[in-house]
Design an enzyme around this catalytic site. Structure first.
Site, PDB file in Angstrom:
ATOM      1  N   THR A  94      -8.932  -1.137 -18.790  1.00 41.41           N
ATOM      2  CA  THR A  94     -10.658  -1.045 -20.032  1.00 41.41           C
ATOM      3  C   THR A  94      -9.797  -2.733 -20.005  1.00 41.41           C
ATOM      4  O   THR A  94      -8.911  -3.128 -19.049  1.00 41.41           O
ATOM      5  CB  THR A  94      -9.332  -0.703 -20.945  1.00 41.41           C
ATOM      6  N   ARG A 132      -4.504  -8.119  -8.759  1.00 45.21           N
ATOM      7  CA  ARG A 132      -6.596  -9.547  -8.831  1.00 45.21           C
ATOM      8  C   ARG A 132      -6.710  -8.751 -10.940  1.00 45.21           C
ATOM      9  O   ARG A 132      -7.018  -7.837 -10.588  1.00 45.21           O
ATOM     10  CB  ARG A 132      -8.187  -9.114  -7.982  1.00 45.21           C
ATOM     11  N   GLU A 146       6.496   6.630  -8.892  1.00 43.52           N
ATOM     12  CA  GLU A 146       5.146   5.844  -8.916  1.00 43.52           C
ATOM     13  C   GLU A 146       4.399   7.385  -7.997  1.00 43.52           C
ATOM     14  O   GLU A 146       3.390   7.624  -7.780  1.00 43.52           O
ATOM     15  CB  GLU A 146       4.867   4.678  -8.191  1.00 43.52           C
ATOM     16  N   GLY A 167       1.192  -1.132   0.305  1.00 40.68           N
ATOM     17  CA  GLY A 167       0.169   0.280   0.628  1.00 40.68           C
ATOM     18  C   GLY A 167       0.695   1.151   0.480  1.00 40.68           C
ATOM     19  O   GLY A 167       0.414   2.457   0.802  1.00 40.68           O
ATOM     20  N   ASP A 182      -3.886  -4.351 -18.125  1.00 41.96           N
ATOM     21  CA  ASP A 182      -3.034  -2.965 -17.699  1.00 41.96           C
ATOM     22  C   ASP A 182      -2.664  -2.157 -19.896  1.00 41.96           C
ATOM     23  O   ASP A 182      -0.848  -2.115 -20.063  1.00 41.96           O
ATOM     24  CB  ASP A 182      -0.908  -4.376 -17.650  1.00 41.96           C
ATOM     25  N   HIS A 195       0.657   0.832 -13.174  1.00 38.34           N
ATOM     26  CA  HIS A 195       1.624  -0.289 -13.192  1.00 38.34           C
ATOM     27  C   HIS A 195       3.359   0.317 -13.473  1.00 38.34           C
ATOM     28  O   HIS A 195       3.548   1.277 -14.779  1.00 38.34           O
ATOM     29  CB  HIS A 195       0.532  -1.143 -14.866  1.00 38.34           C
TER      30      HIS A 195
END
Ligand code: GRF
Length: 215
Positions: free
Chosen positions: A141, A91, A174, A12, A145, A109
């Protein structure tokens, strides 16, 4: 103020970066809840300490992907979020789930998509010998990825890099670009035009969170 729900599966740290940006006054969102598919996700404890509602929905308790996704969507929708933020949520989501949140589901990602979708991105980047690596925030979508890119950060791959060193440098990026992307969403500055995301000009002249080079 826009309301967001964050989905995690583990550490996290991206979620923490979003909480920190909010606390610093750089991210005008209400973080309504953090939901994990793993009861032991470390990030749940962090979120709870920050006073954020937490939930876990253990995917192992469901017969299949569709059933888990339905329970997850029901939990998310209870908070009526404007945006669902995937922050290390490990997931694969069903097409129905993704369509339900079209245009309001973001993912981060750890590669410069469309290069290296899937797992072990840093190791694969080293094996391929690429000189530039990085991370991507995109709208989700149904293809894994994949989806309209909101922001990317690129870093050089250094000769002495191993997987740990490279992943640590990408992770620092990130933590900069995810709050920036969510902030743009919260400010209503992102527009989807087919496969592309348009970023409209700042409305109130405030400085962007990160370097203009990354915009
Ligand atoms: C990050 O590298 C993210 O890009 C990927 O999974 C990792 C999650 O890390 N999807 P954390 O849980 O945010 O620390």
């Amino acid at each position: 103020m826009k309301k967001i729900v964050i989905l995690i599966s583990g550490r996290g740290s991206n979620m923490e970066a979003l909480i920190a940006a909010r606390d610093a006054g750089n991210l005008p969102v209400d973080i309504a809840a953090v939901i994990s598919n793993r009861p032991d996700a470390k990030g749940l404890e962090t979120a709870s300490k920050a006073g954020i509602a937490t939930h876990y929905i253990d995917h192992k308790a469901f017969a299949g992907r569709e059933a888990f996704d339905a329970a997850l969507a029901e939990c998310i929708d209870g908070f009526v979020p404007d945006l669902v933020v995937l922050a290390g949520f490990m997931r694969i989501l069903s097409e129905g789930f993704v369509r339900h949140y079209e245009g309001r589901l973001m993912n981060i990602h750890p590669s410069l998509l469309p290069s290296f979708p899937g797992l072990h991105t840093h190791q694969r980047a080293l094996e391929e010998g690429v000189r530039i690596h990085g991370c991507t925030v995109h709208f989700v979508t149904p293809t894994l990825d994949h989806g309209p890119v909101i922001i990317q950060a690129a870093i050089p791959v250094l000769d002495g890099d191993d997987e740990d060193a490279l992943s640590a440098r990408v992770l620092r990026q990130e933590h900069l670009i995810y709050p920036q992307a969510v902030r743009w969403f919260a400010e209503g500055r992102l527009t989807l035009e087919g496969a592309r995301v348009r970023l409209s000009a700042e409305l109130d002249g405030r400085a962007a969170l990160i370097s203009p080079l990354l915009r």
